[in-house]
Design a protein around this motif. Structure first.
Motif, short mmCIF file in Angstrom:
data_model
loop_
_atom_site.label_atom_id
_atom_site.label_comp_id
_atom_site.label_asym_id
_atom_site.label_seq_id
_atom_site.Cartn_x
_atom_site.Cartn_y
_atom_site.Cartn_z
N LEU A 177 0.81 -1.21 0.00
CA LEU A 177 0.00 0.00 0.00
C LEU A 177 0.85 1.26 0.00
CD1 LEU A 177 -2.74 -1.12 2.57
CD2 LEU A 177 -2.83 -1.21 0.06
N GLY A 178 2.13 1.11 -0.27
CA GLY A 178 3.02 2.27 -0.32
C GLY A 178 4.34 1.90 -0.95
N GLY A 179 5.17 2.92 -1.14
CA GLY A 179 6.49 2.71 -1.73
C GLY A 179 7.58 3.05 -0.73
N TYR A 180 8.55 2.15 -0.57
CA TYR A 180 9.68 2.33 0.33
C TYR A 180 10.92 2.59 -0.53
CZ TYR A 180 13.11 1.33 4.01
OH TYR A 180 14.15 1.41 4.91
N ARG A 181 11.45 3.80 -0.44
CA ARG A 181 12.52 4.20 -1.35
C ARG A 181 13.88 3.72 -0.85
NH1 ARG A 181 11.74 8.15 -5.24
NH2 ARG A 181 9.97 8.91 -4.01
N LEU A 182 14.60 3.06 -1.74
CA LEU A 182 15.97 2.65 -1.47
C LEU A 182 16.89 3.73 -2.01
CD1 LEU A 182 15.72 -1.14 -2.40
CD2 LEU A 182 15.78 -0.12 -0.11
N ARG A 183 17.49 4.48 -1.10
CA ARG A 183 18.23 5.69 -1.47
C ARG A 183 19.64 5.61 -0.89
NH1 ARG A 183 18.15 11.12 0.54
NH2 ARG A 183 16.91 10.41 2.32
N THR A 184 20.64 5.78 -1.72
CA THR A 184 22.02 5.62 -1.28
C THR A 184 22.40 6.64 -0.21
OG1 THR A 184 22.74 6.98 -3.17
CG2 THR A 184 22.81 4.59 -3.43
N GLY A 185 21.74 7.78 -0.17
CA GLY A 185 22.07 8.81 0.81
C GLY A 185 21.31 8.68 2.12
N SER A 186 20.47 7.65 2.25
CA SER A 186 19.69 7.51 3.48
C SER A 186 20.57 7.09 4.64
CB SER A 186 18.58 6.47 3.28
OG SER A 186 19.14 5.18 3.10
N MET A 187 20.09 7.37 5.86
CA MET A 187 20.88 7.05 7.05
C MET A 187 21.08 5.54 7.18
SD MET A 187 20.23 8.16 11.02
CE MET A 187 20.42 9.89 10.62
#
Length: 302
Positions: A200-210
């Protein structure tokens, strides 16, 4: 399964700190919900980029923007909750998003639970949707959640009873990592944690995330939260300094951490179209085959 809860006001807190225009996408995904009785509270935690400027032009009375000096993720969430007026509350990270029926599908199940989460589809930095999913059914693992040993789904997927949040207490601003793990364990001691298996949503895989930049630290802080919880349950307490002074990983634990780090790196690279992710996945399987194969099977399950 419907009742008055499905039409109750829901407050969605979105903390933001230097995430560029991603926060705009998060806000618009909430305002587009089929359940329209909501308010969106964006808390700018001292951003120095165009995060807040990106919200200009959104003309919707349900959107509120609060600015504060940098206090960290927990501080921003706490500020948002202090401003919230809804019967239910959610904490959506600024780089994640919801699909349109998220609230409509979730709210009726709060009849039975203190909080309800769901699977979230992995998306890359550009918004490309991946085949994999984050989250797992917590039904048989409530004891692990209450012990601080399991975060079954991203905090961005969860919706909470306001009264339960008030009973559980605010996010711990003294934690540098895994504040969501600590928060959910306290919520779980006031009622069960529910689950919807659909994405029901999108979880972003981001290289700059903590979580990407400090993966090893994140696991160490998770160990601290679990240890502190055990100490408090036994009538004592545990400081970070005392935990850090005695923190040692066995060879087996170090191997498990390396395997988990390879697996995490693989997901980040593949989510953003980098074929080096295949090599990272091979390293994960070679290092901890059981862990990597089990996680891959769960995350790719339709």
């Amino acid at each position: 399964m419907t009742d008055a809860r499905a039409s109750a006001l829901t407050s969605v807190v979105i903390p933001t700190y230097n995430v560029g225009t991603l926060v705009r996408e998060a806000v618009l995904s909430v305002l587009a919900q089929t359940h329209a009785d909501l308010e969106v509270i964006v808390v700018d935690d001292g951003s120095t980029d165009q995060s807040i400027a990106s919200l200009e032009g959104i003309s919707d009375a349900r959107l509120k923007v609060v600015r504060q000096a940098n206090r960290g993720l927990s501080g921003a969430r706490n500020t948002g909750f202090e401003r919230a007026t809804g019967d239910y509350v959610a904490f959506l990270d600024a780089d994640d998003l919801w699909f349109p029926t998220k609230l409509e599908r979730t709210l009726p199940f709060l009849n039975e639970h203190a909080a309800v989460g769901n699977r979230m589809q992995y998306i890359g930095e550009t918004g490309r949707r991946m085949r994999g999913f984050a989250g797992q059914d917590p039904e048989e693992h409530q004891h692990l959640i209450r012990a601080g040993e399991l975060m079954p789904f991203p905090i961005s997927s969860a919706v909470f009873h306001r009264k339960v949040v008030e009973q559980a207490g605010s996010f711990d601003e003294g934690l540098e990592q895994v504040e969501d793990l600590d928060f959910l364990l306290r919520v779980a001691r006031h009622g069960s944690i529910g689950w919807l298996p659909d994405a029901l949503g999108g979880y972003r895989l981001r290289t700059g995330s903590m979580s990407a930049a400090r993966f090893g630290d994140q696991r160490k802080w998770a160990g601290f939260v679990a240890g502190r919880t055990r100490a408090r349950d036994n009538g004592g307490d545990l400081s970070w300094e005392a935990f850090d002074a005695t923190y040692r990983l066995s060879p087996k634990e170090r191997r498990a951490e390396r395997g988990a780090a390879h697996y995490r790196r693989s997901g980040l690279l593949l989510a953003n179209g980098d074929v080096r992710g295949l090599w990272a996945m091979a390293q994960a399987v070679a290092t901890t085959p059981g862990y990597a194969i089990q996680r891959l099977a769960r995350q790719l399950r339709p």
